[in-house]
Design a protein around this motif. Structure first.
Motif, PDB file in Angstrom:
ATOM      1  N   ALA A  94     -47.466  31.860  69.370  1.00  0.00           N
ATOM      2  CA  ALA A  94     -48.800  31.615  69.829  1.00  0.00           C
ATOM      3  C   ALA A  94     -49.651  33.056  69.908  1.00  0.00           C
ATOM      4  O   ALA A  94     -50.756  32.874  69.562  1.00  0.00           O
ATOM      5  N   VAL A  95     -49.109  34.021  70.319  1.00  0.00           N
ATOM      6  CA  VAL A  95     -49.722  35.388  70.065  1.00  0.00           C
ATOM      7  C   VAL A  95     -49.902  35.669  68.759  1.00  0.00           C
ATOM      8  O   VAL A  95     -51.168  36.195  68.296  1.00  0.00           O
ATOM      9  N   HIS A  96     -49.100  35.476  67.944  1.00  0.00           N
ATOM     10  CA  HIS A  96     -49.282  35.596  66.592  1.00  0.00           C
ATOM     11  C   HIS A  96     -50.601  34.976  65.850  1.00  0.00           C
ATOM     12  O   HIS A  96     -51.297  35.675  65.081  1.00  0.00           O
ATOM     13  N   THR A  97     -50.925  33.705  66.361  1.00  0.00           N
ATOM     14  CA  THR A  97     -52.037  33.189  65.629  1.00  0.00           C
ATOM     15  C   THR A  97     -53.245  33.805  66.252  1.00  0.00           C
ATOM     16  O   THR A  97     -54.314  33.483  65.442  1.00  0.00           O
ATOM     17  N   PRO A 100     -55.086  39.616  63.662  1.00  0.00           N
ATOM     18  CA  PRO A 100     -55.818  39.956  62.233  1.00  0.00           C
ATOM     19  C   PRO A 100     -54.515  40.300  61.103  1.00  0.00           C
ATOM     20  O   PRO A 100     -53.436  40.644  61.642  1.00  0.00           O
ATOM     21  N   ALA A 101     -55.009  40.230  60.063  1.00  0.00           N
ATOM     22  CA  ALA A 101     -54.090  40.827  58.901  1.00  0.00           C
ATOM     23  C   ALA A 101     -53.677  42.439  59.332  1.00  0.00           C
ATOM     24  O   ALA A 101     -54.426  43.033  59.972  1.00  0.00           O
ATOM     25  N   ARG A 102     -52.645  42.627  58.778  1.00  0.00           N
ATOM     26  CA  ARG A 102     -51.991  43.999  59.007  1.00  0.00           C
ATOM     27  C   ARG A 102     -51.543  44.555  60.398  1.00  0.00           C
ATOM     28  O   ARG A 102     -51.705  45.621  61.120  1.00  0.00           O
ATOM     29  N   THR A 103     -51.366  43.315  61.226  1.00  0.00           N
ATOM     30  CA  THR A 103     -51.024  43.416  62.502  1.00  0.00           C
ATOM     31  C   THR A 103     -49.668  43.002  62.870  1.00  0.00           C
ATOM     32  O   THR A 103     -49.637  41.554  62.664  1.00  0.00           O
ATOM     33  N   GLY A 104     -48.799  43.384  63.748  1.00  0.00           N
ATOM     34  CA  GLY A 104     -47.463  42.827  64.017  1.00  0.00           C
ATOM     35  C   GLY A 104     -47.426  42.734  65.361  1.00  0.00           C
ATOM     36  O   GLY A 104     -48.329  43.014  66.119  1.00  0.00           O
ATOM     37  N   TYR A 105     -46.513  42.271  66.120  1.00  0.00           N
ATOM     38  CA  TYR A 105     -46.050  42.146  67.409  1.00  0.00           C
ATOM     39  C   TYR A 105     -44.611  42.008  67.674  1.00  0.00           C
ATOM     40  O   TYR A 105     -43.427  41.780  66.850  1.00  0.00           O
ATOM     41  N   THR A 106     -44.040  42.246  68.778  1.00  0.00           N
ATOM     42  CA  THR A 106     -42.836  41.864  69.289  1.00  0.00           C
ATOM     43  C   THR A 106     -42.813  41.780  70.662  1.00  0.00           C
ATOM     44  O   THR A 106     -43.793  42.025  71.362  1.00  0.00           O
ATOM     45  N   SER A 107     -41.995  40.847  71.201  1.00  0.00           N
ATOM     46  CA  SER A 107     -41.643  40.637  72.324  1.00  0.00           C
ATOM     47  C   SER A 107     -41.160  41.883  73.363  1.00  0.00           C
ATOM     48  O   SER A 107     -40.391  42.383  72.969  1.00  0.00           O
ATOM     49  N   LEU A 125     -36.888  17.790  71.503  1.00  0.00           N
ATOM     50  CA  LEU A 125     -37.406  18.668  72.398  1.00  0.00           C
ATOM     51  C   LEU A 125     -38.409  19.279  71.561  1.00  0.00           C
ATOM     52  O   LEU A 125     -38.651  19.622  70.632  1.00  0.00           O
ATOM     53  N   ARG A 126     -39.631  19.540  72.621  1.00  0.00           N
ATOM     54  CA  ARG A 126     -40.805  19.889  72.258  1.00  0.00           C
ATOM     55  C   ARG A 126     -41.150  20.970  73.003  1.00  0.00           C
ATOM     56  O   ARG A 126     -41.196  21.038  74.405  1.00  0.00           O
ATOM     57  N   CYS A 127     -41.677  22.146  72.338  1.00  0.00           N
ATOM     58  CA  CYS A 127     -41.804  23.497  73.113  1.00  0.00           C
ATOM     59  C   CYS A 127     -43.306  23.926  72.603  1.00  0.00           C
ATOM     60  O   CYS A 127     -43.529  24.332  71.553  1.00  0.00           O
ATOM     61  N   GLU A 128     -44.068  23.797  73.602  1.00  0.00           N
ATOM     62  CA  GLU A 128     -45.673  24.580  73.470  1.00  0.00           C
ATOM     63  C   GLU A 128     -45.820  25.731  74.137  1.00  0.00           C
ATOM     64  O   GLU A 128     -45.612  26.043  75.296  1.00  0.00           O
ATOM     65  N   GLY A 129     -46.428  26.627  73.232  1.00  0.00           N
ATOM     66  CA  GLY A 129     -46.667  27.815  73.747  1.00  0.00           C
ATOM     67  C   GLY A 129     -48.142  28.170  73.521  1.00  0.00           C
ATOM     68  O   GLY A 129     -48.917  27.569  72.529  1.00  0.00           O
ATOM     69  N   THR A 130     -48.539  28.818  74.743  1.00  0.00           N
ATOM     70  CA  THR A 130     -50.042  29.277  74.725  1.00  0.00           C
ATOM     71  C   THR A 130     -50.136  30.639  75.079  1.00  0.00           C
ATOM     72  O   THR A 130     -49.536  31.133  75.730  1.00  0.00           O
ATOM     73  N   VAL A 131     -51.370  30.936  74.778  1.00  0.00           N
ATOM     74  CA  VAL A 131     -51.896  32.604  74.983  1.00  0.00           C
ATOM     75  C   VAL A 131     -52.443  32.495  76.144  1.00  0.00           C
ATOM     76  O   VAL A 131     -53.533  31.699  76.292  1.00  0.00           O
ATOM     77  N   ILE A 132     -52.073  33.454  77.187  1.00  0.00           N
ATOM     78  CA  ILE A 132     -53.004  33.405  78.596  1.00  0.00           C
ATOM     79  C   ILE A 132     -54.173  34.486  78.639  1.00  0.00           C
ATOM     80  O   ILE A 132     -55.052  34.410  78.788  1.00  0.00           O
ATOM     81  N   SER A 133     -53.658  35.538  77.909  1.00  0.00           N
ATOM     82  CA  SER A 133     -54.533  36.805  77.441  1.00  0.00           C
ATOM     83  C   SER A 133     -53.921  37.667  76.639  1.00  0.00           C
ATOM     84  O   SER A 133     -52.846  37.694  76.331  1.00  0.00           O
ATOM     85  N   ALA A 156     -41.275  29.441  80.410  1.00  0.00           N
ATOM     86  CA  ALA A 156     -41.267  30.958  80.080  1.00  0.00           C
ATOM     87  C   ALA A 156     -42.445  31.597  80.068  1.00  0.00           C
ATOM     88  O   ALA A 156     -43.447  30.873  79.596  1.00  0.00           O
ATOM     89  N   THR A 157     -42.648  32.830  80.666  1.00  0.00           N
ATOM     90  CA  THR A 157     -43.827  33.698  80.022  1.00  0.00           C
ATOM     91  C   THR A 157     -43.077  34.916  79.569  1.00  0.00           C
ATOM     92  O   THR A 157     -42.030  35.257  79.307  1.00  0.00           O
ATOM     93  N   SER A 158     -44.139  35.315  78.501  1.00  0.00           N
ATOM     94  CA  SER A 158     -43.674  36.440  77.495  1.00  0.00           C
ATOM     95  C   SER A 158     -44.919  37.320  77.392  1.00  0.00           C
ATOM     96  O   SER A 158     -45.909  36.886  77.280  1.00  0.00           O
ATOM     97  N   SER A 159     -44.520  38.691  77.430  1.00  0.00           N
ATOM     98  CA  SER A 159     -45.404  39.717  76.983  1.00  0.00           C
ATOM     99  C   SER A 159     -44.993  40.248  75.599  1.00  0.00           C
ATOM    100  O   SER A 159     -43.796  40.389  75.233  1.00  0.00           O
ATOM    101  N   CYS A 160     -45.992  40.565  74.824  1.00  0.00           N
ATOM    102  CA  CYS A 160     -45.821  40.924  73.591  1.00  0.00           C
ATOM    103  C   CYS A 160     -46.579  42.292  73.182  1.00  0.00           C
ATOM    104  O   CYS A 160     -47.806  42.408  73.844  1.00  0.00           O
ATOM    105  N   LEU A 161     -45.873  43.217  72.556  1.00  0.00           N
ATOM    106  CA  LEU A 161     -46.599  44.543  72.197  1.00  0.00           C
ATOM    107  C   LEU A 161     -47.196  44.283  70.916  1.00  0.00           C
ATOM    108  O   LEU A 161     -46.592  43.472  69.781  1.00  0.00           O
TER     109      LEU A 161
END
Length: 165
Positions: A94-97, A100-107, A125-133, A156-161
């Protein structure tokens, strides 16, 4: 001694560097939509766990997977690590969506709450992820995993760099 009936499973995967190379030219949403359309291969983890389907739109991803025996822990339920992988996939993608191009992330972290067991009887099983901020350097997302009857299995909640590639 109990007689054991061994089962086997094989799977294949595509070169994961194909998708990594696309980070330089496609936005995160474009890459995920291209994967969904079959223009880019699914990541190996999706094949390993036999995830069935993905939907993606800006700030939201849905991943589905049928609970199967090869996901089981010794107690006869879907292993918590498999559930956490689904939650991490949906939240991080969800964060990946939003990138922009040339940008990565990691949990950076994944805080998971297991609410009920999952098994083959849980069905799809259905897993829905959404960006909070999402900021320039970090993003916060959440994911909810439900069984085929719509019951909440885990949250779950997740922070991504976020970083340039």
């Amino acid at each position: 001694m109990t007689q054991m009936q061994q089962r086997t499973r094989t799977f294949s995967w595509d070169d994961p560097q194909v998708n990594a190379a696309a980070l330089g030219t496609l936005t995160g949403l474009e890459l995920l939509k291209a994967m969904i359309a079959g223009e880019y291969p699914a990541p190996p983890i999706m094949r390993l766990l036999d995830m069935e389907r993905m939907e993606a739109e800006e700030g939201r991803v849905v991943v589905t997977m049928r609970a199967q025996e090869f996901h089981y822990n010794p107690l006869g339920g879907v292993h918590g690590g498999v559930i956490a992988t689904l939650l991490d996939t949906a939240a991080a993608c969800a964060v990946h969506t939003t990138l922009p191009a040339r940008t990565g992330y990691t949990s950076l972290d994944l805080t998971t709450k297991f609410l009920r067991p999952a098994s083959v009887a849980s069905g799809l099983l259905r897993c829905e992820g959404t960006v909070i901020s999402r900021g320039r350097r970090t993003a916060l997302a959440q994911a909810q995993l439900t069984d085929e009857a719509g019951r909440l299995i885990a949250h779950a909640t997740s922070s991504c760099l976020i970083f340039e590639v």
